[in-house]
Write a protein that holds these residues in place. Structure first.
Motif, short mmCIF file in Angstrom:
data_model
loop_
_atom_site.label_atom_id
_atom_site.label_comp_id
_atom_site.label_asym_id
_atom_site.label_seq_id
_atom_site.Cartn_x
_atom_site.Cartn_y
_atom_site.Cartn_z
N VAL A 191 0.87 -1.18 0.00
CA VAL A 191 0.00 0.00 0.00
C VAL A 191 0.91 1.23 0.00
N LYS B 139 2.47 4.79 0.68
CA LYS B 139 2.34 5.67 1.85
C LYS B 139 1.44 6.87 1.54
N THR C 296 -3.50 5.33 0.86
CA THR C 296 -3.80 4.03 1.47
C THR C 296 -5.11 3.44 0.98
N GLY D 285 -2.33 0.69 5.87
CA GLY D 285 -1.12 1.50 5.68
C GLY D 285 -0.34 1.71 6.94
#
Length: 1089
Positions: free
Chosen positions: A771, A773, A776, A861
């Motif tokens: 995922v 940054k 997300t 995330g």
């Protein structure tokens, strides 16, 4: 009653019974979900087809091993050639300026209109151009960062504190008009030149191409070319400076303020080739920084700023004993010279005082006469001239210069005098040393903020090449008159283009350092930090040492060899971070390095072992390749140089793809293009061409499309990318992904895309999921594609698909739920089991323990340890995850503020009134004193004092962050452990969890008992960086440590023909009776305090 007992027993049993999560159920979920992931990723990306296409052409390609030593030499030679052209341009400017001065006769009554950069194109109320502000055509230019410029003419910038029609200014501007033709000629000969300039010793700055200069918010232009590093380094040789400041009682008030400003101004004239210390004296001698006692420290940005902070804390006390202080200063310089420390060139003492009453002749007889190896510059502070003769005598008898500083506005001009004195030997000898500055960020230009946000941080910097300009007139030869400095800027991004990314591989890179070991350019250099919403340069951005970036080189073998200018190679195992430090890669890097001749720079280059050692070469016809290159889904790396578009102005608006196509079609045969890169790009275009039809067929089969699959993409080593957007922009969740603004995920001058770098370290054909940054809401799946010839394997590219988290969640929850009619016979534990149950929490995490799927969408995330510290702690103990320590020596931390309070006695109302009156009168009179009342009727002098006052007295906002060192962890999964389950005791309950690797991926399925809270016993685990604290002793050792450095080759400290009698003088100050009485009254008030 019996019913109550039965119910209570049931409740007691339920509370104390231990939940059991069947591992076989979790394994079944993981296997099923893994198969679906592989199916989705393979189908929508087309990875198998692309791998087959490259497999089919393996017989047509050859794989070559990269010779790092040969490649780094080639890069260095090209950089040397490029920098050599800049040096030739500067030499032409210096020769033209000196010739112009030789034939110019000074005219004290000269009247001359010139283009003032602040006033150009300005009209008065009647529609007429104002004086010095004539019509000056400006046109936006791509080559100059899209600024409006005039490439046919230079213009003049004059600081606010310099009178723009002063006779010296007018004569200098008139003389330097001859440079206009040279500026234009240089630019025609070398179209890659950027700003060219002449900085005059009188203060004006001639800049080409001409621009509109923008003042600050107060309408003030504080830029003074004589303060710039390129000017100071070109004007003087390296120097050792000891600043000696008087802090006796007589220096109270405005005098101490002026003294502090003088110290700071002197510090601003120093660079990384200089050495310095600051000592203060009254009844005794004290070092401003006790850690630096008895030694000299390098005058880099860190140390200069450190001194400035300490100088602000100085307070006056006692009687001034200058003799002891001068002895200490001489001792520092003598010991440094004897031990081979410091610059080993010029040495000087800067004495800042309001008077010298002692008999100090014997100090000079003991330490400095007759050679007078150490120059002494004296600065008499305040309006009192009683001790002028003594202070001037010190300077004149030690080959220095005396100046009198009575106001803050006087400081700048008077401090600069010492540079002209130090330049005399070089000027008399006519040694035109070319200097190169350390990296710096030019914050003067209007669009700096825009550049901060649009370019890689490490490529925002520039270096300057400069050369001094001397007077060649015979009558002034012994005076050694420095006319100024000429120079030009070299953006480091242009230099780094000469080390193309495609030749270095996925993780390879090139970097440059100075003779002092400081970074000039490096992809891991981060000169900016965020304060609020603004990006700002770090206080120490241009004094970052190589050892602070390549910190795995613990013994500094690489740094030492490069600083010494050696050629060689070194191999290191490194922990490389990606995704802004969140993830770590373990690489084996081979370093190759050499020096760049005629400069103080050294070039380093990194190739990663394995795939980084090989490059494959394919070939196709131009016609075939051109057809596939012009497909709508194709882009190439616009920051790379396929064709040089910056030479011909007509080419500057072309994108790289447009330039390549026009060149290949024969429309622009004069374009200079990289043949190797074009061949590889055409080859990749042909091999990857079938992907467009494959992706299109999937998209057209709308009924068979899974909702949430947004994009398929691929990239090759040649910087070619193909992208298929399965969903329109209005429905797409990740609108920024793979856009030009998404620098992290496209090919840039600084790096390969993140998904490409991650795929390269994963087995070819096996998808890696993560995922991003920045967003997300989406998941990226990526895998590498390879070519193998004669047992040599090279990475041809990477391919992937981007999908929404929502789509994956739906599939996962459907899998991770057992129906109520599930056959539970033979199952030990909870059955039927469901991830939607309130009794358990289910997570899908990646190999760095970041959450991809969770019941709570806000967890996506996040680091799993932040959500469940108890399970993460157990996984670390079991060895399923390993903690890797990483270090950041470019971090910014919030300072610790120590507050203290002290009780104050209550004051009577009368005493308070007297105190307020004293404060008002004294500050009002000091305000008048600072403004130099004697010259108030001259408006230009008034402006000078006013601007100085505002610049010095406005409240400066203290930065909330300061440079620091931090340590932070990164976690990485140990793939040999494919499954585990355990029980965690947490007070009154026990938490059960089961973890299962999801096959053919980098993911893990985690199922945890939800009703046992272990947060008290096991707090969350975070990845937050921790500041590395050093005790006083270690901190001191680090601050004054003298790393290996290479001194500049030339030194000009002495010439027998120097006219040492030109050692300064005092300007007469006439005091009015009112002003005298005012001063007397202020003195009386101070005595009452």
């Amino acid at each position: 009653m019996i019913l109550w007992i039965i119910c209570s027993s049931c409740l007691y049993y339920t509370a104390n019974a231990q939940m059991r999560i069947p591992p076989e159920t979790v394994q079944q979920w993981a296997e099923t979900f893994g198969k679906q992931l592989v199916s989705i990723s393979t189908r929508y990306s087309g990875a198998l087809l692309l791998q087959k296409k490259y497999k089919d052409v393996e017989s047509l390609v050859k794989i070559e091993e990269v010779d790092g030593s040969e490649l780094v030499q080639k890069f260095a030679e090209e950089m040397e050639t490029m920098l050599g052209r800049k040096m030739k341009s500067v030499k032409r400017l210096a020769e033209a300026a000196e010739d112009a001065d030789l034939y110019h006769e000074y005219n004290a009554s000269l009247q001359f209109d010139y283009y003032n950069a602040m006033l150009i194109n300005t009209m008065d109320e009647e529609g007429n151009f104002i004086e010095l502000g004539g019509e000056f055509p400006l046109e936006e230019n791509e080559h100059f960062n899209r600024l409006p410029v005039n490439t046919q003419q230079s213009d003049i910038q004059v600081p606010t504190n310099v009178y723009n029609k002063d006779t010296d200014i007018l004569n200098g501007v008139y003389m330097s008009e001859a440079l206009n033709d040279i500026f234009v000629s240089n630019f025609e000969k070398d179209p890659t030149l950027t700003w060219q300039y002449f900085g005059s010793s009188t203060g004006f700055f001639r800049l080409y191409p001409g621009i509109q200069w923008t003042p600050d918010e107060n309408g003030v232009v504080t830029f003074d070319c004589r303060n710039r590093n390129w000017y100071i380094q070109a004007a003087t040789s390296p120097k050792d400076i000891v600043i000696v400041v008087d802090i006796s009682g007589s220096m109270k008030g405005l005098r101490l303020t002026i003294a502090k400003h003088t110290i700071n101004t002197i510090l601003d004239t120093l660079g990384e080739n200089d050495f310095v210390n600051v000592i203060a004296y009254s009844d005794y001698v004290r070092y401003v920084e006790p850690c630096f006692k008895g030694t000299l420290v390098q005058a880099d940005l860190d140390n200069r700023e450190h001194f400035k902070l300490l100088v602000e804390e100085l307070h006056v006390k006692g009687e001034g004993k200058v003799k002891k202080a001068m002895k200490e200063a001489f001792r520092i310089l003598n010991e440094a010279a004897a031990a081979g420390r410091g610059s080993l060139c010029n040495q000087a003492i800067m004495l800042i005082t309001d008077g010298a009453m002692e008999d100090f002749q014997d100090v000079f007889e003991e330490f400095n006469w007759p050679e007078r190896r150490v120059r002494v510059f004296t600065y008499l502070i305040g309006r009192e001239l009683t001790f002028e003769d003594n202070v001037k005598w010190i300077a004149c008898n030690n080959k220095g210069y005396y100046t009198h500083i009575s106001t803050l506005a006087d400081v700048q001009e008077n401090v600069m005098e010492y540079l002209h004195v130090l330049s005399r030997p070089m000027v008399i000898n006519h040694d035109h040393d070319i200097i190169w500055t350390e990296a710096y960020m030019d914050s003067v230009l209007p669009n700096t903020a825009e550049l901060f946000n649009s370019q890689a941080q490490s490529l925002l910097l520039m270096t300057s090449v400069a050369m001094p300009v001397f007077s060649k007139k015979e009558e002034t030869l012994s005076h050694g008159i420095l006319l100024g400095v000429v120079g030009t800027d070299v953006p480091l991004r242009e230099l780094m283009r000469l080390a193309p990314r495609y030749k270095l591989g996925v993780h390879g890179y090139a970097f440059l350092i100075t003779n002092n070991g400081y970074i000039l350019s490096h992809p891991d250099l981060r000169p900016l930090y965020k304060e609020g919403k603004k990006l700002k340069p770090k206080p120490n951005y241009n004094s970052v040492d190589l050892s602070e970036v390549e910190w795995e080189d613990t013994e500094e073998i690489l740094r030492t060899a490069m600083v010494k200018g050696e050629t060689g190679t070194l191999s290191l195992g490194v922990r490389a971070t990606i995704e802004k430090g969140r993830r770590v890669l373990f690489l084996r890097n081979d370093y190759f390095y050499t020096t760049i001749n005629e400069t103080p720079f050294s070039l380093g280059m990194v190739l990663t072992r394995g795939h980084g050692e090989y490059i494959f070469v394919g070939n196709v016809s131009v016609e075939e390749g051109l057809h596939d290159l012009t497909a709508s889904d194709v882009t190439i790396a616009n920051e790379w140089t396929y064709c040089e578009t910056d030479i011909d102005p007509h080419h500057r608006k072309l994108t790289q793809l447009q330039a390549v196509i026009r060149f290949l079609k024969g429309k622009e045969p004069d374009l200079e293009c990289d043949g190797d890169l074009l061949r590889q790009t055409l080859f990749d275009a042909v091999v990857t061409a079938p992907m467009e039809a494959y992706w299109t067929a999937i998209m057209l089969n709308a009924s068979g499309m899974d909702e949430g699959i947004e994009m398929a993409f691929l990239g090759t080593r040649s910087g070619l990318m193909r992208v298929m957007r399965y969903v329109g922009s209005e429905k797409r969740v990740a609108k920024k992904f793979l856009s030009l603004a998404d620098k992290e995920n496209i090919f840039t001058l600084d790096h390969f895309p993140l998904w490409y770098r991650r795929a390269a370290e994963n087995p070819a054909g096996k998808f890696l999921y993560y995922v991003p940054k920045e967003d997300t809401r989406v998941v990226v799946a990526t895998t590498s594609v390879t070519v193998t010839v004669e047992k040599k394997t090279a990475i041809a590219g990477a391919i992937g698909v981007q999908m929404t988290v929502t789509m994956l969640e739906k599939r996962f929850w459907a899998i991770a739920t057992q129906a109520n009619d599930t056959d539970c016979s033979g199952v030990e534990g909870v059955c039927p089991l469901s991830c939607e149950s309130i009794d358990i929490n289910c997570y899908v995490i990646d190999n760095n323990a970041f959450i991809i799927i969770s019941k709570d969408r806000s967890d996506v995330g996040r680091f799993f340890g932040e959500v469940d510290g108890s399970v993460m702690s157990r996984l670390l103990k079991m060895g399923m995850f390993k903690r890797v320590s990483l270090f950041d020596y470019q971090a910014m931390c919030k300072p610790y503020h120590h507050s203290s309070s002290s009780a104050r006695p209550l004051l009577s109302p009368f005493y308070g009134l007297i105190g307020a009156l004293k404060w008002f009168l004294s500050n009002f009179l000091l305000f008048l004193l600072e403004f130099n009342i004697c010259g108030l009727w001259h408006s230009d002098h008034f402006v000078e004092a006013k601007s100085s006052f505002h610049a010095t007295h406005k409240k400066v906002k203290v930065d909330s962050m300061q440079p620091c060192d931090t340590e932070y962890p990164s976690l990485i999964y140990e793939p040999s452990i494919k499954e585990t389950n355990s029980l965690i005791k947490c007070g009154r309950c026990q938490k059960v969890f089961v973890i299962q690797q999801i096959p053919d991926s980098n993911l893990l399925l985690v199922v945890v008992q939800a009703d046992c809270d272990c947060s008290r016993q096991h707090p969350p685990i975070t990845l937050e960086p921790r500041e590395v604290k050093y005790n006083a002793s270690v901190k001191c050792d680090r601050m004054k440590s003298q790393k290996i450095r290479r001194r500049p080759e030339s030194c000009h400290a002495y010439h027998p023909q120097e006219n040492a009698e030109d050692c300064g003088g005092a300007c007469t100050v006439l005091l009015s009776l009112r002003l005298f009485l005012g001063c007397l009254f202020v003195t009386m008030l101070r005595l009452l305090r």
